[in-house]
Design a protein around this motif. Structure first.
Motif, PDB file in Angstrom:
ATOM      1  N   MET A   1       0.672  -1.182  -0.149  1.00 51.08           N
ATOM      2  CA  MET A   1       0.088   0.110   0.346  1.00 51.08           C
ATOM      3  C   MET A   1       0.665   0.696   0.182  1.00 51.08           C
ATOM      4  O   MET A   1       0.708   2.184  -0.670  1.00 51.08           O
ATOM      5  N   ALA A   2       2.025   0.906   0.907  1.00 43.85           N
ATOM      6  CA  ALA A   2       3.025   2.732   0.705  1.00 43.85           C
ATOM      7  C   ALA A   2       3.587   1.916  -0.497  1.00 43.85           C
ATOM      8  O   ALA A   2       3.931   3.900  -0.763  1.00 43.85           O
ATOM      9  N   ASN A   3       3.671   1.472  -1.007  1.00 43.50           N
ATOM     10  CA  ASN A   3       4.646   1.618  -2.304  1.00 43.50           C
ATOM     11  C   ASN A   3       4.004   2.226  -3.307  1.00 43.50           C
ATOM     12  O   ASN A   3       4.504   2.718  -4.223  1.00 43.50           O
ATOM     13  N   LYS A   4       2.451   1.609  -3.709  1.00 40.85           N
ATOM     14  CA  LYS A   4       1.621   2.453  -4.245  1.00 40.85           C
ATOM     15  C   LYS A   4       1.342   3.875  -4.738  1.00 40.85           C
ATOM     16  O   LYS A   4       1.018   4.509  -5.248  1.00 40.85           O
ATOM     17  N   LEU A   5       1.312   3.802  -2.854  1.00 39.10           N
ATOM     18  CA  LEU A   5       0.631   5.413  -2.706  1.00 39.10           C
ATOM     19  C   LEU A   5       2.120   6.331  -2.966  1.00 39.10           C
ATOM     20  O   LEU A   5       1.507   7.721  -3.610  1.00 39.10           O
ATOM     21  N   SER A   6       3.473   5.527  -2.407  1.00 35.48           N
ATOM     22  CA  SER A   6       4.631   6.764  -2.917  1.00 35.48           C
ATOM     23  C   SER A   6       4.696   6.400  -5.168  1.00 35.48           C
ATOM     24  O   SER A   6       5.143   7.715  -5.283  1.00 35.48           O
ATOM     25  N   ILE A   7       4.669   5.177  -5.320  1.00 39.26           N
ATOM     26  CA  ILE A   7       4.515   5.593  -6.896  1.00 39.26           C
ATOM     27  C   ILE A   7       3.150   6.390  -7.587  1.00 39.26           C
ATOM     28  O   ILE A   7       3.556   7.230  -8.421  1.00 39.26           O
ATOM     29  N   GLY A   8       2.180   7.210  -6.572  1.00 41.44           N
ATOM     30  CA  GLY A   8       0.335   7.600  -6.598  1.00 41.44           C
ATOM     31  C   GLY A   8       1.738   9.308  -6.800  1.00 41.44           C
ATOM     32  O   GLY A   8       1.232   9.691  -7.840  1.00 41.44           O
ATOM     33  N   ARG A   9       2.228   9.479  -5.566  1.00 39.45           N
ATOM     34  CA  ARG A   9       2.829  10.898  -5.272  1.00 39.45           C
ATOM     35  C   ARG A   9       3.756  10.895  -6.963  1.00 39.45           C
ATOM     36  O   ARG A   9       3.500  12.431  -7.095  1.00 39.45           O
ATOM     37  N   LEU A  10       4.575  10.039  -6.999  1.00 40.02           N
ATOM     38  CA  LEU A  10       5.574  10.580  -8.010  1.00 40.02           C
ATOM     39  C   LEU A  10       5.020  10.856  -9.044  1.00 40.02           C
ATOM     40  O   LEU A  10       5.010  11.453  -9.808  1.00 40.02           O
ATOM     41  N   LEU A  11       3.825  10.213  -9.013  1.00 36.85           N
ATOM     42  CA  LEU A  11       2.896  10.642 -10.614  1.00 36.85           C
ATOM     43  C   LEU A  11       2.541  11.432 -10.680  1.00 36.85           C
ATOM     44  O   LEU A  11       2.396  12.450 -11.276  1.00 36.85           O
TER      45      LEU A  11
END
Length: 285
Positions: A1-11
């Motif tokens: 979940m944290a990785n998905k959030l980080s990727i989304g934030r990077l996008l």
């Protein structure tokens, strides 16, 4: 979940960076071109940096560029805009503050109709008021003067400032005003002692809004002013459209940045307060 959030934030950050780059690109081109020589402009490309940074275009734009038949640069017209904008902003803002206070806190017969008319005034196109405003300035002896432009912008801007202040003041608790009346405070005492101290955010909104609208205005300036009374936007148009001799794009870009600097400075210094003022009630009600 944290990785998905980080990727989304990077996008999200990447998208914001692309949008910022897209909007800043014209400013980059203007700035770099203004420091290039004419040979550098001809031999390079639009996005290249200057081979040798040269401020000569800025000096010419300010002091000796030709704005039609006159070759006195932008400095005189810049100060014309300052003399027009500062009093127009201050006067229209104060009138709007009093008007907004009246229509929000002191109900009287016809107050709703008055506010409706002021609201309609916000949506009247510039072109509609040109002829009646020209006749009014002629009657007052203010045609083709800086004072006439101040009057025009005060009249046109009062509808906006009244709307902003009214929508802000309706969010102020009625208990404050009622308590003042119980203590014997009159019309002006309530305004100066109770409302003005809490009106900082909406004053910032009105000042930024009015400053931007008035400084960047071209239509009123070209219609109601002439010669040495013209604002900088008219002078910039005349300079860019002057076709005598070699086209000096570096001078044109420097002139455009000079004309835009005051509004850029205002937004850089007070832009965050503008957003705060809007969310504090300027668009509510």
């Amino acid at each position: 979940m944290a990785n998905k959030l980080s990727i989304g934030r990077l996008l999200v950050y990447a998208a914001l960076a692309l949008v910022a780059l897209y909007y800043l690109l014209p400013l980059y081109v203007m700035l770099t071109t203004s420091f290039k020589t004419l040979d550098d402009i001809r031999q390079g490309n639009l996005l290249s940096l200057p081979h040798a940074w040269d401020g000569g275009a800025w000096a010419k734009a300010w002091a000796s560029a030709c704005t039609g038949i006159e070759c006195g640069g932008m400095k005189g017209f810049f100060w014309n805009s300052v003399k027009m904008t500062v009093p127009a902003v201050l006067i229209s803002t104060m009138i709007g503050a009093v008007n907004g206070y009246v229509v929000s806190m002191w109900r009287f017969k016809g107050s709703d109709a008055l506010f409706t008319l002021l609201l309609v005034g916000c949506f009247i196109p510039f072109q509609v008021v040109l002829l009646p405003m020209a006749q009014l300035l002629g009657w007052l002896g203010l045609a083709n003067t800086t004072a006439g432009l101040v009057l025009v912008h005060v009249i046109y801007g009062t509808a906006f400032t009244t709307l902003f202040f009214r929508n802000f003041y309706v969010t102020v608790p009625d208990e404050l005003v009622k308590a003042g009346r119980i203590d014997g405070a009159g019309f002006w005492t309530i305004f100066f002692r109770i409302l003005l101290p809490v009106s900082g955010p909406i004053f910032v909104v009105c000042v930024i809004w009015q400053f931007t609208q008035i400084w960047n205005d071209f239509l009123f300036g070209v219609v109601f002013a002439a010669g040495e009374a013209q604002p900088i936007t008219v002078a910039l148009n005349n300079l860019v459209n002057t076709s005598t001799g070699v086209k000096e794009y570096n001078v044109d870009m420097a002139s455009a940045i000079i004309a835009a600097l005051p509004t850029l400075f205002v937004y850089m210094v007070a832009g965050r307060y503008f957003v705060r003022g809007l969310t504090a009630g300027a668009v509510k009600g």
